[in-house]
Design an enzyme around this catalytic site. Structure first.
Site, short mmCIF file in Angstrom:
data_model
loop_
_atom_site.label_atom_id
_atom_site.label_comp_id
_atom_site.label_asym_id
_atom_site.label_seq_id
_atom_site.Cartn_x
_atom_site.Cartn_y
_atom_site.Cartn_z
N TYR A 64 -11.46 -15.13 -26.92
CA TYR A 64 -12.59 -14.14 -27.26
C TYR A 64 -13.65 -14.85 -28.04
O TYR A 64 -13.19 -15.31 -29.15
CB TYR A 64 -12.13 -12.94 -27.74
N SER A 219 -10.58 -2.39 -20.56
CA SER A 219 -11.88 -1.87 -19.92
C SER A 219 -11.71 -0.38 -19.48
O SER A 219 -11.77 -0.06 -18.16
CB SER A 219 -12.29 -2.66 -18.85
N PRO A 220 -11.34 0.46 -20.16
CA PRO A 220 -11.16 1.81 -19.74
C PRO A 220 -12.07 2.54 -19.46
O PRO A 220 -12.25 3.59 -18.82
CB PRO A 220 -10.25 2.66 -21.27
N LEU A 226 -18.57 3.97 -17.11
CA LEU A 226 -18.19 5.34 -17.35
C LEU A 226 -18.53 5.97 -19.00
O LEU A 226 -18.14 6.89 -19.03
CB LEU A 226 -16.49 5.51 -17.37
N1 LIG Z 1 -6.34 -8.69 -20.80
C1 LIG Z 1 -7.60 -8.86 -20.35
O1 LIG Z 1 -7.58 -9.66 -19.56
C2 LIG Z 1 -8.60 -8.13 -20.89
C3 LIG Z 1 -10.09 -8.08 -20.41
C4 LIG Z 1 -11.03 -7.32 -20.70
C5 LIG Z 1 -11.00 -6.72 -21.72
N2 LIG Z 1 -9.81 -6.77 -22.72
C6 LIG Z 1 -9.55 -6.05 -23.87
O2 LIG Z 1 -10.00 -4.71 -23.83
C7 LIG Z 1 -10.76 -4.17 -24.91
C8 LIG Z 1 -11.89 -3.33 -24.16
O3 LIG Z 1 -12.50 -3.70 -23.05
P1 LIG Z 1 -14.02 -3.51 -22.56
O4 LIG Z 1 -14.67 -3.92 -23.85
O5 LIG Z 1 -14.22 -4.22 -21.32
O6 LIG Z 1 -13.68 -1.90 -22.48
P2 LIG Z 1 -14.86 -0.78 -21.98
O7 LIG Z 1 -14.41 0.56 -22.87
O8 LIG Z 1 -14.64 -0.82 -20.52
O9 LIG Z 1 -16.36 -1.26 -22.46
C9 LIG Z 1 -16.81 -1.37 -23.52
C10 LIG Z 1 -18.25 -1.44 -23.63
O10 LIG Z 1 -18.97 -0.04 -22.82
C11 LIG Z 1 -19.67 0.42 -23.62
N3 LIG Z 1 -19.50 1.55 -24.60
C12 LIG Z 1 -18.22 1.80 -25.24
N4 LIG Z 1 -18.23 2.83 -25.78
C13 LIG Z 1 -19.51 3.52 -25.70
C14 LIG Z 1 -20.02 4.85 -25.85
N5 LIG Z 1 -19.30 5.90 -26.49
N6 LIG Z 1 -21.29 4.98 -25.52
C15 LIG Z 1 -22.06 4.32 -24.70
N7 LIG Z 1 -21.57 2.83 -24.59
C16 LIG Z 1 -20.07 2.79 -24.75
C17 LIG Z 1 -20.20 -0.76 -24.82
O11 LIG Z 1 -20.93 -1.73 -24.15
P3 LIG Z 1 -22.62 -1.96 -24.17
O12 LIG Z 1 -23.07 -0.85 -25.45
O13 LIG Z 1 -22.77 -3.21 -24.73
O14 LIG Z 1 -22.92 -1.55 -22.82
C18 LIG Z 1 -18.89 -1.40 -24.69
O15 LIG Z 1 -18.95 -2.66 -25.43
C19 LIG Z 1 -11.67 -5.72 -25.10
O16 LIG Z 1 -12.21 -5.86 -26.36
C20 LIG Z 1 -10.49 -6.39 -24.97
O17 LIG Z 1 -9.51 -6.43 -26.14
C21 LIG Z 1 -8.56 -7.54 -22.10
#
Ligand SMILES: NC(=O)c1ccc[n+]([C@@H]2O[C@H](COP(=O)([O-])OP(=O)(O)OC[C@H]3O[C@@H](n4cnc5c(N)ncnc54)[C@H](OP(=O)(O)O)[C@@H]3O)[C@@H](O)[C@H]2O)c1
Length: 373
Positions: A64, A219-220, A226
């Protein structure tokens, strides 16, 4: 379910929050960090807010922001104190620091030992609570990975081990090998899981339940799809956020008709409940079978606050049914497709059920006696 409740992760004694803090966006380095990473100040505010809310489960990786996320976390933890209260997760697999060195990446023993030492230095700690293989390299035998995890536990460098982004057969092989040789068991599978990504369910849900590995969902919110900022009802298919950035969602193939149908139903359900779309989407994942914790991402404290309240309500069964229906994957992989159709022959030996005393038959095989023609 609230942030003050801690759940056992897989078949272990490790207690974790049902919402974990993701740190993939901590820092501005690396190709993604440069586009949608958070500044040091925002990262620090997210870290403090999560811990203040009672969270104890933090997810990072050496990949990261090319090590910056770990460096920032190490600094924040050292300055705030309370290292032992945190369940710190990190991962290895990728070579982000030494291009050209074939053993500075991959799942092999040499890289795992190198990577854990580098993570410990950046995180300014002498142990990692949960250490994961980040992504299957399609080369290294599972036995080598399991054995090295066990060595790291014995050396006191990690407390628990798990796998992220591996095929189900590989996870089953690794866990069975660990059990057969009394090595450190794997307690966690970190996998992509959301209303728009449910293909793991036929294989990984029963795998996790049977072999004692809690699923942590990444990425929930479908990387933001979503979250409520992309709403077809308002013609806002091109909201502003990570997905519309230079490394965004159209390139990842997320803007499909099927996904927009999921978003539309999510919007309707959220409206009915008087909740944010992001909260409903997170609540749905957190309450799916085998899920131990949901890894939340946020790019501001306001977003994080909304997400931390995602477990303050119960999703009514009828609204869950609507979300389940719209998000069901269009095809079921073989052989699960076979199990979904009624069978002409008696597959479960039900005719014999009546011969045994009550309580003898396991619930798996119990059911209405087959009608004998
Ligand atoms: N093992 C793996 O391969 C893997 C891969 C990916 C992630 N991960 C882990 O999973 C974590 C979460 O992944 P993700 O960041 O992709 O999760 P996500 O919940 O699918 O997306 C998060 C993004 O959505 C937007 N967001 C979140 N909450 C919001 C809200 N209340 N209102 C409006 N926009 C909102 C923000 O982006 P913007 O505001 O920039 O649009 C935020 O950065 C990562 O930090 C990492 O630790 C693991």
């Amino acid at each position: 379910m609230s942030m003050q409740n801690y759940y056992l992760l897989g078949r272990s004694g490790l207690r974790v929050s049902p919402l974990s803090l993701g740190t993939m966006t901590f820092g501005k380095d690396g190709p993604y960090g440069g586009v949608w990473g958070s500044t040091d100040e925002v990262s620090r505010a997210l870290f403090d807010r999560y811990l203040d809310a009672g969270g104890n489960f933090i997810d990072t990786a050496d990949l990261y922001t090319y090590g910056t996320a770990e460096t920032l976390l190490g600094k924040f933890i050292a300055e705030r104190g309370g290292r032992d209260r945190i369940v710190l997760t990190s991962k290895y697999s990728y070579n982000s620091t030494t291009p050209g060195d074939p053993n500075a990446g991959g799942n092999g023993r040499k890289n795992m030992v190198r990577a854990v030492d580098a993570s410990l230095r950046r995180l300014r700690t002498d142990y990692i609570d949960l250490y994961l293989l980040h992504t299957w390299d399609r080369i290294t035998p599972a036995e080598e990975v399991v054995r090295t995890f066990d060595d790291l536990v014995r050396a006191g460098k990690i407390r628990y081990a798990g796998l992220s982004d591996v095929p189900a057969w590989y996870a089953a092989r690794a866990q069975t090998w660990a059990e057969a040789h009394a090595l450190t068991p794997l307690i966690n599978l970190q996998l992509q899981y959301s209303l728009i990504e449910r293909t793991l369910e036929p294989e990984f849900t029963p795998l996790a339940q049977t072999l004692g590995m809690g699923i942590t969902a990444w990425s929930p919110l479908g990387m933001g799809l979503l979250s409520g900022k992309y709403k077809p009802s308002e013609g806002r298919l091109q909201g502003e956020g990570r997905l519309t950035s230079a490394v965004g969602g159209d390139k990842m193939g997320l803007f499909t008709e099927r996904n927009w149908a999921v978003v539309a139903t999510l919007e309707k359900v959220a409206k009915e409940l008087g909740r944010e779309m992001s909260q409903v989407a997170l609540n749905w994942v957190a309450t799916q079978p085998a899920v131990g914790s949901v890894i939340i991402g946020a790019s501001s404290v306001k977003q994080l606050d909304g997400n931390l309240a995602a477990l303050d309500f119960t999703l009514p069964p009828e609204l869950r049914r609507q979300l389940d229906a719209v998000s069901t994957p269009s095809s079921v992989p073989f052989p699960h497709s076979m199990f979904a159709i009624p069978h002409q022959f008696d597959l479960q030996g039900r005719a014999a059920v009546g011969d045994k005393p009550a309580g003898y038959t396991s619930p798996v095989f119990a059911g209405p006696p087959a009608t004998v023609a």
